[in-house]
Design a protein around this motif. Structure first.
Motif, PDB file in Angstrom:
ATOM      1  N   GLY A 150      81.079 -33.434  24.961  1.00 16.36           N
ATOM      2  CA  GLY A 150      81.115 -32.152  24.268  1.00 16.36           C
ATOM      3  C   GLY A 150      80.429 -32.280  22.922  1.00 16.36           C
ATOM      4  O   GLY A 150      80.052 -33.347  22.476  1.00 16.36           O
ATOM      5  N   VAL A 151      80.275 -31.159  22.232  1.00 17.62           N
ATOM      6  CA  VAL A 151      79.599 -31.156  20.931  1.00 17.62           C
ATOM      7  C   VAL A 151      80.355 -32.029  19.926  1.00 17.62           C
ATOM      8  O   VAL A 151      79.770 -32.711  19.119  1.00 17.62           O
ATOM      9  N   GLY A 152      81.654 -32.052  19.996  1.00 15.54           N
ATOM     10  CA  GLY A 152      82.440 -32.852  19.076  1.00 15.54           C
ATOM     11  C   GLY A 152      82.622 -34.287  19.514  1.00 15.54           C
ATOM     12  O   GLY A 152      83.249 -35.083  18.840  1.00 15.54           O
ATOM     13  N   ASN A 153      82.081 -34.661  20.663  1.00 21.90           N
ATOM     14  CA  ASN A 153      82.262 -35.994  21.249  1.00 21.90           C
ATOM     15  C   ASN A 153      80.974 -36.772  21.285  1.00 21.90           C
ATOM     16  O   ASN A 153      80.588 -37.294  22.310  1.00 21.90           O
ATOM     17  N   SER A 154      80.274 -36.920  20.201  1.00 22.28           N
ATOM     18  CA  SER A 154      78.972 -37.583  20.223  1.00 22.28           C
ATOM     19  C   SER A 154      79.049 -39.063  19.912  1.00 22.28           C
ATOM     20  O   SER A 154      78.085 -39.663  19.509  1.00 22.28           O
ATOM     21  N   GLY A 155      80.165 -39.677  20.102  1.00 19.54           N
ATOM     22  CA  GLY A 155      80.283 -41.106  19.899  1.00 19.54           C
ATOM     23  C   GLY A 155      80.550 -41.508  18.450  1.00 19.54           C
ATOM     24  O   GLY A 155      80.553 -42.668  18.120  1.00 19.54           O
ATOM     25  N   SER A 156      80.767 -40.568  17.570  1.00 25.93           N
ATOM     26  CA  SER A 156      81.034 -40.933  16.168  1.00 25.93           C
ATOM     27  C   SER A 156      82.473 -40.668  15.802  1.00 25.93           C
ATOM     28  O   SER A 156      83.221 -40.042  16.452  1.00 25.93           O
ATOM     29  N   ALA A 197      78.737 -41.452  30.630  1.00 23.20           N
ATOM     30  CA  ALA A 197      79.751 -42.503  30.728  1.00 23.20           C
ATOM     31  C   ALA A 197      79.942 -43.220  29.396  1.00 23.20           C
ATOM     32  O   ALA A 197      81.051 -43.651  29.063  1.00 23.20           O
ATOM     33  N   LEU A 198      78.874 -43.330  28.622  1.00 24.18           N
ATOM     34  CA  LEU A 198      78.971 -43.955  27.301  1.00 24.18           C
ATOM     35  C   LEU A 198      79.513 -43.011  26.238  1.00 24.18           C
ATOM     36  O   LEU A 198      79.758 -43.422  25.110  1.00 24.18           O
ATOM     37  N   GLY A 199      79.674 -41.730  26.588  1.00 25.06           N
ATOM     38  CA  GLY A 199      80.209 -40.758  25.650  1.00 25.06           C
ATOM     39  C   GLY A 199      79.168 -40.175  24.716  1.00 25.06           C
ATOM     40  O   GLY A 199      79.517 -39.545  23.716  1.00 25.06           O
ATOM     41  N   LEU A 200      77.890 -40.372  25.026  1.00 31.10           N
ATOM     42  CA  LEU A 200      76.833 -39.867  24.152  1.00 31.10           C
ATOM     43  C   LEU A 200      76.435 -38.436  24.478  1.00 31.10           C
ATOM     44  O   LEU A 200      75.780 -37.771  23.680  1.00 31.10           O
ATOM     45  N   LEU A 201      76.791 -37.935  25.648  1.00 32.81           N
ATOM     46  CA  LEU A 201      76.457 -36.577  26.039  1.00 32.81           C
ATOM     47  C   LEU A 201      77.704 -35.789  26.428  1.00 32.81           C
ATOM     48  O   LEU A 201      77.648 -34.948  27.309  1.00 32.81           O
TER      49      LEU A 201
END
Length: 74
Positions: free
Chosen positions: A68-74, A62-66
Motif C-alpha cells: 500500500g501507499v503507507g507500506n513502502s518499506g520505511s 513479497a519484499l514489501g516494496l509495492l
C-alpha cells in the motif's frame, strides 16, 4: 529532497518495466537468431516480458516494496 512513498513505488515499478522490456528484447532477438520467424520472435519476446514483469512485481510485493501507499518499506 525526500520523495513520497508513492513516488518511490512508481520509480521501482518503472525500473521493473524497463528491465522487462530489456529481457523481452533480448529474448526476441535470440529467438530470431535461432531461426524462428519474425512473428514467432515477437510472441516469444512478449511471453518473456509477461513472465519477467510478473516475477518482478511478485518479488517486489513479497519484499514489501509495492504494498500500500503507507507500506513502502520505511
Amino acid at each position: 529532497m525526500k520523495l513520497s512513498p508513492f513516488a518511490v513505488q512508481v520509480l521501482i515499478l518503472l525500473l521493473a518495466l524497463v528491465s522487462s522490456v530489456l529481457v523481452a528484447g533480448v529474448a526476441g532477438v535470440l529467438s530470431y537468431v535461432a531461426g524462428t520467424g519474425i512473428a514467432a520472435s515477437v510472441l516469444y519476446g512478449g511471453g518473456a516480458f509477461i513472465l519477467w514483469m510478473t516475477l518482478s512485481v511478485t518479488v517486489l510485493m513479497a519484499l514489501g516494496l509495492l504494498g500500500g501507499v503507507g507500506n513502502s518499506g520505511s
